[in-house]
Design a protein around this motif. Sequence first.
Motif, PDB file in Angstrom:
ATOM      1  N   ILE A 188      31.707  19.890  34.311  1.00  0.00           N
ATOM      2  CA  ILE A 188      33.008  19.462  33.984  1.00  0.00           C
ATOM      3  C   ILE A 188      32.670  18.961  32.106  1.00  0.00           C
ATOM      4  O   ILE A 188      31.930  18.255  32.120  1.00  0.00           O
ATOM      5  N   PRO A 189      33.592  19.562  31.572  1.00  0.00           N
ATOM      6  CA  PRO A 189      33.822  19.398  30.293  1.00  0.00           C
ATOM      7  C   PRO A 189      34.171  17.797  29.703  1.00  0.00           C
ATOM      8  O   PRO A 189      34.628  17.002  30.566  1.00  0.00           O
ATOM      9  N   THR A 190      33.600  17.309  29.309  1.00  0.00           N
ATOM     10  CA  THR A 190      33.911  15.443  29.009  1.00  0.00           C
ATOM     11  C   THR A 190      35.118  15.183  28.783  1.00  0.00           C
ATOM     12  O   THR A 190      35.498  14.410  29.675  1.00  0.00           O
ATOM     13  N   GLN A 191      36.007  16.296  28.266  1.00  0.00           N
ATOM     14  CA  GLN A 191      37.269  15.879  27.823  1.00  0.00           C
ATOM     15  C   GLN A 191      37.848  15.539  29.735  1.00  0.00           C
ATOM     16  O   GLN A 191      38.943  15.042  29.781  1.00  0.00           O
ATOM     17  N   LEU A 192      37.249  15.842  30.558  1.00  0.00           N
ATOM     18  CA  LEU A 192      38.193  15.784  31.997  1.00  0.00           C
ATOM     19  C   LEU A 192      37.584  15.628  32.621  1.00  0.00           C
ATOM     20  O   LEU A 192      38.025  14.652  33.176  1.00  0.00           O
ATOM     21  N   CYS A 193      36.295  14.557  32.489  1.00  0.00           N
ATOM     22  CA  CYS A 193      35.450  13.696  32.459  1.00  0.00           C
ATOM     23  C   CYS A 193      36.771  12.400  32.658  1.00  0.00           C
ATOM     24  O   CYS A 193      36.511  11.350  33.025  1.00  0.00           O
ATOM     25  N   ILE A 195      39.200  12.042  32.428  1.00  0.00           N
ATOM     26  CA  ILE A 195      41.192  12.065  33.624  1.00  0.00           C
ATOM     27  C   ILE A 195      40.528  11.792  34.833  1.00  0.00           C
ATOM     28  O   ILE A 195      41.141  11.324  35.673  1.00  0.00           O
ATOM     29  N   TRP A 196      39.276  12.675  35.158  1.00  0.00           N
ATOM     30  CA  TRP A 196      38.629  12.801  36.529  1.00  0.00           C
ATOM     31  C   TRP A 196      37.816  11.985  36.897  1.00  0.00           C
ATOM     32  O   TRP A 196      36.567  12.491  36.006  1.00  0.00           O
ATOM     33  N   SER A 197      37.441  10.873  38.000  1.00  0.00           N
ATOM     34  CA  SER A 197      36.555  11.153  38.394  1.00  0.00           C
ATOM     35  C   SER A 197      35.812  11.454  39.766  1.00  0.00           C
ATOM     36  O   SER A 197      36.270  11.444  40.933  1.00  0.00           O
ATOM     37  N   PRO A 198      34.788  11.939  39.633  1.00  0.00           N
ATOM     38  CA  PRO A 198      33.389  12.727  40.849  1.00  0.00           C
ATOM     39  C   PRO A 198      32.658  11.720  41.079  1.00  0.00           C
ATOM     40  O   PRO A 198      32.314  11.559  40.795  1.00  0.00           O
ATOM     41  N   SER A 199      33.152  12.730  42.554  1.00  0.00           N
ATOM     42  CA  SER A 199      31.961  11.847  43.312  1.00  0.00           C
ATOM     43  C   SER A 199      31.892  12.512  44.562  1.00  0.00           C
ATOM     44  O   SER A 199      32.685  13.160  44.995  1.00  0.00           O
ATOM     45  N   LEU A 200      30.389  12.042  45.526  1.00  0.00           N
ATOM     46  CA  LEU A 200      30.278  12.536  46.583  1.00  0.00           C
ATOM     47  C   LEU A 200      30.846  12.188  48.201  1.00  0.00           C
ATOM     48  O   LEU A 200      30.676  10.916  47.803  1.00  0.00           O
ATOM     49  N   VAL A 201      31.403  12.571  48.616  1.00  0.00           N
ATOM     50  CA  VAL A 201      32.344  12.236  49.854  1.00  0.00           C
ATOM     51  C   VAL A 201      31.686  12.637  50.888  1.00  0.00           C
ATOM     52  O   VAL A 201      31.541  11.151  51.741  1.00  0.00           O
ATOM     53  N   GLY A 202      30.972  13.293  50.470  1.00  0.00           N
ATOM     54  CA  GLY A 202      29.215  13.861  52.536  1.00  0.00           C
ATOM     55  C   GLY A 202      29.294  15.173  51.766  1.00  0.00           C
ATOM     56  O   GLY A 202      30.255  16.393  51.890  1.00  0.00           O
ATOM     57  N   GLU A 203      28.004  15.013  52.683  1.00  0.00           N
ATOM     58  CA  GLU A 203      26.860  16.462  52.708  1.00  0.00           C
ATOM     59  C   GLU A 203      27.073  16.575  54.530  1.00  0.00           C
ATOM     60  O   GLU A 203      26.877  15.740  55.139  1.00  0.00           O
ATOM     61  N   TYR A 204      26.453  18.195  54.681  1.00  0.00           N
ATOM     62  CA  TYR A 204      26.922  18.502  55.890  1.00  0.00           C
ATOM     63  C   TYR A 204      25.663  20.016  55.866  1.00  0.00           C
ATOM     64  O   TYR A 204      26.156  20.182  54.695  1.00  0.00           O
ATOM     65  N   GLU A 219      39.135  12.849  41.355  1.00  0.00           N
ATOM     66  CA  GLU A 219      39.368  11.246  41.473  1.00  0.00           C
ATOM     67  C   GLU A 219      40.240  11.167  40.069  1.00  0.00           C
ATOM     68  O   GLU A 219      39.957  11.354  39.143  1.00  0.00           O
ATOM     69  N   LYS A 220      41.818  11.417  39.706  1.00  0.00           N
ATOM     70  CA  LYS A 220      42.565  11.770  38.401  1.00  0.00           C
ATOM     71  C   LYS A 220      42.445  10.058  38.173  1.00  0.00           C
ATOM     72  O   LYS A 220      43.562   8.967  38.962  1.00  0.00           O
TER      73      LYS A 220
END
Length: 222
Positions: A188-193, A195-204, A219-220
């Motif tokens: 994810i490009p720095t400029q998008l980071c 604006i947006w915060s990524p996180s892992l909701v779940g793995e399966y 999340e914005k």
Amino acid sequence: MSNAESPQSPPQIFWRIDEWFPDLSPEVRAGLKAYHDELQKYNRTLSLISAKSVFVADALHFADSIMATKAIVKSNSHIDKVYDFGSGNGFPGVVFAIMNPKVQVVLVDTDVKKCEFLNFAIQALNLKNVSVENKNIEALPADSVKWAICRGFGNISKAILMARKIVVKGGSVYHLKGEEWGIEVGEIPTQLCSIWSPSLVGEYKLPVGAVKYGVVRTEKIA
């Protein structure tokens, strides 16, 4: 007639959702089976899913969408309306709608024929909580989306770049991903980071196979 001369039986189309997910209500499982039937019927002309996945759509498409939906709802019980970006064949949006009849689900796709199929399937399954928007997601009104899901829509960076104007601050996009989700997050490009915060909701893992799947929430924040 010898075995060599015997006509070959057509490959079996599996349906193991009842066996894999006994926790789902009979109504939900019946709805999922009805959607599976419609998908198989129209796939011959619309190529909704690949020829290789037709016989194991219960695992590759339905089980994946079911498990992702569970992870999303578990992480966020406040979802009352969700958009499925690039819905196409209805995964995961239609499955999400069947499992959560109180949540309004909007299926968004640019393909006219696939949108026609989705509208037909919604009517056939009598899904009152689903609507279809035949348009590019960037054509949705600014700040009109709080929650969105997407599967097979492109990489995370592309999705959040396209969604940057339509998702409100504090809203989120949930991305259904395979094992490569960590690589996509790292790209994810720095400029998008900012604006947006990524996180892992779940793995399966699916009920068959060893591949790990993940749901990434972006999340914005600005």
